[in-house]
Design a protein around this motif. Structure first.
Motif, PDB file in Angstrom:
ATOM      1  N   VAL A 213       2.575  -4.243  11.191  1.00  0.00           N
ATOM      2  CA  VAL A 213       1.683  -5.098  11.975  1.00  0.00           C
ATOM      3  C   VAL A 213       0.659  -5.678  11.008  1.00  0.00           C
ATOM      4  N   ALA A 214       0.744  -6.978  10.764  1.00  0.00           N
ATOM      5  CA  ALA A 214      -0.012  -7.594   9.678  1.00  0.00           C
ATOM      6  C   ALA A 214      -1.120  -8.504  10.192  1.00  0.00           C
ATOM      7  N   GLU A 215      -2.146  -8.607   9.385  1.00  0.00           N
ATOM      8  CA  GLU A 215      -3.283  -9.480   9.651  1.00  0.00           C
ATOM      9  C   GLU A 215      -3.209 -10.653   8.680  1.00  0.00           C
ATOM     10  N   HIS A 216      -3.589 -11.844   9.133  1.00  0.00           N
ATOM     11  CA  HIS A 216      -3.534 -13.013   8.266  1.00  0.00           C
ATOM     12  C   HIS A 216      -4.779 -13.855   8.432  1.00  0.00           C
ATOM     13  N   ASP A 217      -5.037 -14.663   7.439  1.00  0.00           N
ATOM     14  CA  ASP A 217      -6.207 -15.541   7.465  1.00  0.00           C
ATOM     15  C   ASP A 217      -5.948 -16.731   6.551  1.00  0.00           C
ATOM     16  N   SER A 218      -6.279 -17.908   7.025  1.00  0.00           N
ATOM     17  CA  SER A 218      -6.157 -19.147   6.226  1.00  0.00           C
ATOM     18  C   SER A 218      -4.752 -19.334   5.669  1.00  0.00           C
ATOM     19  N   GLY A 219      -3.746 -18.990   6.462  1.00  0.00           N
ATOM     20  CA  GLY A 219      -2.381 -19.239   6.063  1.00  0.00           C
ATOM     21  C   GLY A 219      -1.779 -18.237   5.106  1.00  0.00           C
ATOM     22  N   ALA A 220      -2.399 -17.071   4.953  1.00  0.00           N
ATOM     23  CA  ALA A 220      -1.875 -16.051   4.049  1.00  0.00           C
ATOM     24  C   ALA A 220      -2.070 -14.668   4.660  1.00  0.00           C
ATOM     25  N   VAL A 221      -1.131 -13.771   4.354  1.00  0.00           N
ATOM     26  CA  VAL A 221      -1.250 -12.391   4.811  1.00  0.00           C
ATOM     27  C   VAL A 221      -2.347 -11.716   3.994  1.00  0.00           C
ATOM     28  N   LYS A 222      -3.207 -10.964   4.654  1.00  0.00           N
ATOM     29  CA  LYS A 222      -4.312 -10.321   3.958  1.00  0.00           C
ATOM     30  C   LYS A 222      -3.804  -9.200   3.047  1.00  0.00           C
ATOM     31  N   PRO A 223      -4.510  -8.953   1.937  1.00  0.00           N
ATOM     32  CA  PRO A 223      -4.074  -7.921   0.988  1.00  0.00           C
ATOM     33  C   PRO A 223      -3.890  -6.545   1.609  1.00  0.00           C
ATOM     34  N   HIS A 224      -4.736  -6.177   2.575  1.00  0.00           N
ATOM     35  CA  HIS A 224      -4.576  -4.879   3.221  1.00  0.00           C
ATOM     36  C   HIS A 224      -3.201  -4.748   3.882  1.00  0.00           C
ATOM     37  N   SER A 225      -2.768  -5.835   4.504  1.00  0.00           N
ATOM     38  CA  SER A 225      -1.460  -5.800   5.169  1.00  0.00           C
ATOM     39  C   SER A 225      -0.319  -5.806   4.169  1.00  0.00           C
ATOM     40  N   LEU A 226      -0.516  -6.457   3.021  1.00  0.00           N
ATOM     41  CA  LEU A 226       0.496  -6.404   1.969  1.00  0.00           C
ATOM     42  C   LEU A 226       0.626  -4.981   1.427  1.00  0.00           C
ATOM     43  N   SER A 227      -0.484  -4.246   1.413  1.00  0.00           N
ATOM     44  CA  SER A 227      -0.427  -2.832   1.029  1.00  0.00           C
ATOM     45  C   SER A 227       0.393  -2.037   2.035  1.00  0.00           C
ATOM     46  N   ALA A 228       0.288  -2.416   3.314  1.00  0.00           N
ATOM     47  CA  ALA A 228       1.109  -1.756   4.332  1.00  0.00           C
ATOM     48  C   ALA A 228       2.590  -2.022   4.110  1.00  0.00           C
ATOM     49  N   VAL A 229       2.929  -3.231   3.629  1.00  0.00           N
ATOM     50  CA  VAL A 229       4.314  -3.536   3.291  1.00  0.00           C
ATOM     51  C   VAL A 229       4.777  -2.659   2.125  1.00  0.00           C
ATOM     52  N   THR A 230       3.908  -2.489   1.132  1.00  0.00           N
ATOM     53  CA  THR A 230       4.230  -1.610   0.007  1.00  0.00           C
ATOM     54  C   THR A 230       4.487  -0.192   0.495  1.00  0.00           C
ATOM     55  N   ALA A 231       3.654   0.285   1.423  1.00  0.00           N
ATOM     56  CA  ALA A 231       3.850   1.629   1.976  1.00  0.00           C
ATOM     57  C   ALA A 231       5.180   1.720   2.714  1.00  0.00           C
ATOM     58  N   ALA A 232       5.527   0.662   3.420  1.00  0.00           N
ATOM     59  CA  ALA A 232       6.783   0.663   4.181  1.00  0.00           C
ATOM     60  C   ALA A 232       7.994   0.793   3.266  1.00  0.00           C
ATOM     61  N   THR A 233       7.922   0.206   2.076  1.00  0.00           N
ATOM     62  CA  THR A 233       9.067   0.253   1.170  1.00  0.00           C
ATOM     63  C   THR A 233       9.296   1.646   0.596  1.00  0.00           C
TER      64      THR A 233
END
Length: 369
Positions: A36-56
């Motif tokens: 479940v990701a958060e975005h702002d100004s047309g980009a995924v926020k770094p915190h949510s990209l960290s969640a993607v890293t955790a998912a992998t």
């Protein structure tokens, strides 16, 4: 205890003023996971990209996959979806819920959206960052799904075993999830660094629309049963106009405590942060005294940071504050009390007057390149 010269030498030995090198990360795919990701100004926020890293890092069998859920409305949502689709090779699908209902991050509609997507996708894990966005939504989503969430995860051993801090970070607890699917997690983004995007990766995940045809009816029934209708509403959002890096993702953090005495003196911290290209942090005592706004608070009840360099001026080192910065790579502390607890975790410590030390550092440090 170090001298000012030693502190300067320690800073120069580290490449804090230069671009970050890429982080290594696991490329292994895993079982069906929804981020479940958060975005702002047309980009995924770094915190949510960290969640993607955790998912992998979740090991799975068969056709493993990671899906990213984005919600909102307008062109920025679709731009963020394109960003998410190319953010990591393990992302196989990006789901977008395009509706004005998700324009603001209210927990009620977002939690119901997570519940709906889970019913449609049957994911084994649902992950979000442990920031204000994730902490607001995920507990309610877990209640709707009748599962117990695991919060503030800092390590993933396998698909059912996780590590999280307890006692304000003074101990680590290994938790094994034995409940039904989905396993809901919130992760500390500082423990799962975002890798730099590889230029060689050309594959992009597919982008799909979430079927919201039954969402309004389900939302009305849900609110009617739970008596939550109109219990919360979005008013407005404010953000600080700051050219510096975000506190939660900065490689250098300069923090001031109550010893700075007033908001005017806190400009010393701001000037030093600007010279080092870092972010400004503060203790709860400094925030409560009105020196700086509360979004700069570092600690258990503030933001959790783990920068390359953490410098604390006039910070005593209360346990609640240490819980928010103890994972920093290098910690430098300046305090006039030789017995301050901050020195127990500091790599470099200087007993001295911050009103003398900071001007000396400002004078001798080179300008950020």
């Amino acid at each position: 205890m170090a001298t000012t010269r030693m502190i300067l030498r320690a800073i120069k030995k580290r490449p804090f003023l230069f671009p970050a090198s890429s982080h290594s990360f696991s490329s292994s795919r895993h079982g069906s996971t929804l981020v479940v990701a958060e975005h702002d100004s047309g980009a995924v926020k770094p915190h949510s990209l960290s969640a993607v890293t955790a998912a992998t890092s979740l090991a799975g069998n068969g056709n493993s996959s990671v899906s990213v859920l984005l919600a909102g409305s307008g062109p920025s949502l679709h731009q963020a979806a394109s960003h998410a689709a190319s953010s990591h090779p393990s992302v196989s699908q990006v789901l977008i819920a395009d509706s004005e209902k998700f324009k603001s991050p209210l927990a009620e509609p977002w939690a119901k959206l997570v519940h709906l997507v889970q019913q449609q996708g049957g994911y084994s894990h649902i992950i979000a960052a442990s920031n204000s966005f994730g902490k607001n939504i995920m507990p309610r989503a877990a209640a709707l799904l009748d599962v117990s969430p695991i919060t503030d995860v800092t390590g993933i051993s396998d698909a059912q075993t996780f590590v999280r801090p307890i006692y304000a970070g003074n101990a680590l607890c290994t938790v094994r999830y034995t409940g039904s699917n989905p396993c809901i997690l919130t992760i500390r983004s500082t423990s799962f660094p975002v890798p730099q995007k590889s230029n060689d990766s050309k594959a992009e995940a597919s982008i799909s629309q979430v079927n919201l045809s039954n969402f309004d009816e389900a939302l009305i029934i849900f609110f009617w049963i739970s008596a939550d209708l109109n219990k919360s509403r979005y008013i407005y959002q404010t953000s600080q106009d700051d050219e510096g890096p975000d506190l939660g993702n900065a490689r250098v953090v300069i923090t001031g405590g109550r010893a700075l005495k007033n908001a005017e003196n806190f400009k010393l911290i701001e000037n030093l942060a600007k010279k080092l290209g870092g972010a400004v942090g503060a203790t709860r005592a400094a925030v409560d005294a009105g020196f700086v706004p509360n979004d700069l608070q570092v600690g258990q009840t503030g933001k959790i940071v783990a920068p390359e360099l953490y410098m604390a001026f006039g910070v005593s080192g209360a346990i609640q504050h240490l819980a928010g910065m103890r994972d920093s790579k290098v910690i430098v502390a300046v305090n006039n009390d030789a017995d301050a607890p901050i020195f127990q975790v500091a790599d470099y410590g200087l007993v001295g007057d911050l009103f003398e030390v900071i001007p000396e550092l400002l004078e001798k440090l080179p300008e950020k390149k």
